[in-house]
Design an enzyme around this catalytic site. Structure first.
Site, PDB file in Angstrom:
ATOM      1  N   LEU A 116     -59.570   6.074  -1.365  1.00  0.00           N
ATOM      2  CA  LEU A 116     -60.873   6.664  -1.023  1.00  0.00           C
ATOM      3  C   LEU A 116     -61.806   6.120  -1.820  1.00  0.00           C
ATOM      4  O   LEU A 116     -61.570   5.706  -3.101  1.00  0.00           O
ATOM      5  CB  LEU A 116     -60.794   8.289  -1.419  1.00  0.00           C
ATOM      6  CG  LEU A 116     -59.908   9.265  -0.672  1.00  0.00           C
ATOM      7  CD1 LEU A 116     -59.938  10.551  -1.160  1.00  0.00           C
ATOM      8  CD2 LEU A 116     -60.602   9.092   0.781  1.00  0.00           C
ATOM      9  N   ASP A 117     -63.238   6.006  -1.493  1.00  0.00           N
ATOM     10  CA  ASP A 117     -64.263   5.425  -2.197  1.00  0.00           C
ATOM     11  C   ASP A 117     -64.542   6.158  -3.658  1.00  0.00           C
ATOM     12  O   ASP A 117     -64.100   7.390  -3.612  1.00  0.00           O
ATOM     13  CB  ASP A 117     -65.578   5.451  -1.553  1.00  0.00           C
ATOM     14  CG  ASP A 117     -65.375   4.554  -0.186  1.00  0.00           C
ATOM     15  OD1 ASP A 117     -64.831   3.687  -0.186  1.00  0.00           O
ATOM     16  OD2 ASP A 117     -66.310   4.725   0.531  1.00  0.00           O
ATOM     17  N   TYR A 118     -64.903   5.527  -4.633  1.00  0.00           N
ATOM     18  CA  TYR A 118     -65.272   6.182  -5.891  1.00  0.00           C
ATOM     19  C   TYR A 118     -66.015   7.377  -5.495  1.00  0.00           C
ATOM     20  O   TYR A 118     -65.848   8.305  -6.564  1.00  0.00           O
ATOM     21  CB  TYR A 118     -66.268   5.082  -6.489  1.00  0.00           C
ATOM     22  CG  TYR A 118     -66.565   5.472  -7.881  1.00  0.00           C
ATOM     23  CD1 TYR A 118     -65.706   5.378  -8.953  1.00  0.00           C
ATOM     24  CD2 TYR A 118     -68.022   5.675  -8.267  1.00  0.00           C
ATOM     25  CE1 TYR A 118     -65.949   5.585 -10.366  1.00  0.00           C
ATOM     26  CE2 TYR A 118     -68.080   5.741  -9.649  1.00  0.00           C
ATOM     27  CZ  TYR A 118     -67.352   5.846 -10.578  1.00  0.00           C
ATOM     28  OH  TYR A 118     -67.754   6.023 -12.001  1.00  0.00           O
ATOM     29  N   HIS A 140     -64.557   1.564   4.149  1.00  0.00           N
ATOM     30  CA  HIS A 140     -65.964   2.409   4.138  1.00  0.00           C
ATOM     31  C   HIS A 140     -66.086   2.957   5.791  1.00  0.00           C
ATOM     32  O   HIS A 140     -67.141   3.110   6.157  1.00  0.00           O
ATOM     33  CB  HIS A 140     -67.234   1.774   4.065  1.00  0.00           C
ATOM     34  CG  HIS A 140     -67.273   1.416   2.654  1.00  0.00           C
ATOM     35  ND1 HIS A 140     -66.706   2.118   1.589  1.00  0.00           N
ATOM     36  CD2 HIS A 140     -67.650   0.385   1.802  1.00  0.00           C
ATOM     37  CE1 HIS A 140     -67.036   1.523   0.224  1.00  0.00           C
ATOM     38  NE2 HIS A 140     -67.718   0.476   0.337  1.00  0.00           N
ATOM     39  N   LYS A 198     -68.391   6.332   6.372  1.00  0.00           N
ATOM     40  CA  LYS A 198     -69.944   6.059   6.057  1.00  0.00           C
ATOM     41  C   LYS A 198     -70.418   5.007   7.060  1.00  0.00           C
ATOM     42  O   LYS A 198     -71.645   5.049   7.570  1.00  0.00           O
ATOM     43  CB  LYS A 198     -69.958   5.357   4.614  1.00  0.00           C
ATOM     44  CG  LYS A 198     -69.490   6.412   3.594  1.00  0.00           C
ATOM     45  CD  LYS A 198     -69.473   5.742   2.281  1.00  0.00           C
ATOM     46  CE  LYS A 198     -69.120   6.582   1.162  1.00  0.00           C
ATOM     47  NZ  LYS A 198     -68.774   5.970  -0.093  1.00  0.00           N
TER      48      LYS A 198
END
Ligand code: URA
Length: 238
Positions: free
Chosen positions: A100-102, A187, A190
């Site tokens: 999972l992204d930051y 990503h 997004k």
């Protein structure tokens, strides 16, 4: 079945390379017989010794973490940021299943079982991931339909997705929705929303297959329940 050197290394006895040396040097037995062949595969039912010491295979563990924003999903970070491993017990050398992204929160699985991690990560497999998305602007019906049918990211069309629970917040000119996808490109969510003109403001993974955040607070973790593990394996293979 696992390679002998891997089983030895996983037990914490020594590194994999050292285990290979010990095997080649005739120091390793499997069920009482000396084995010098490096590719030999053994199961956890086999009795392995090194220099006469019994090797206890490391047990597999499976956690679900409610990842908060502000943590990277890698085992270490070259920028010195906090990692998800700071939030779970890590005596068993576990690592995250996918990323999972930051700045993304939500369900993150962690394990020391490489076979399971690969099974979950494989694009062939069919585990739903559901995200709650907050985005700039109002998500129109035709945009939802486009996202559901597939949009192009880096020249590849995304697979079918489900968009549901769309709501609007007039004052802030934002929208919320849930999206369910099976892929996990970099990503992905997004970038999917970007293709229809909406910048994602916050992203939270609320479900991974049958695993949800029910009863959990941000930063908390728990062991996966046996039925969750079974269902994840079953879904991935179906
Ligand atoms: N899609 C994204 O864009 N980010 C994530 O962290 C997960 C899915």
């Amino acid at each position: 079945m696992e390679r002998l050197q891997k089983v030895i290394a996983r037990s914490g006895y020594c590194s994999r390379r050292k285990a290979e040396e010990l095997i080649a040097a005739g120091k390793v037995t499997v069920n009482g017989d000396t084995v010098t062949l490096l590719g030999t595969k053994v199961s956890y039912a086999d009795t392995v010794t090194v220099n006469g010491t019994l090797i206890e295979p490391e047990e597999f563990v499976y956690y679900v973490l409610y990842k908060p924003e502000g943590y990277v999903s890698t085992t270490d970070d070259d920028k010195g940021r906090k990692t998800v491993l700071d939030l779970v017990p890590n005596e068993k050398r576990i690592y995250p299943v996918g990323r999972l992204d930051y700045d993304t929160s939500g369900v993150l699985l962690l394990t020391n079982d490489g076979t399971f991690a690969n099974l979950m990560a494989s694009p062939k497999h069919k585990v739903d991931k559901e995200y709650l998305v907050k985005m700039k602007g109002f998500l129109r019906k035709h945009e939802s339909a486009q996202l559901a049918k597939g949009v192009f990211i880096d020249g590849h069309k995304t697979r079918r997705a489900v968009i549901k629970n769309v709501t609007y917040h007039k004052q802030t000119e934002t929208s919320f929705c849930h999206i369910i996808i099976r892929e996990g490109k970099y990503h992905q969510v997004k970038r999917m929303f970007e293709t229809v003109g909406h910048e994602v403001i916050t992203l939270k993974r609320v479900r991974y297959g049958v695993v949800t955040l029910d009863g959990m607070k941000k930063g908390e973790f728990r062991l996966l329940k046996p039925h969750e593990l079974k269902q994840l394996r079953h879904m991935a293979n179906s």
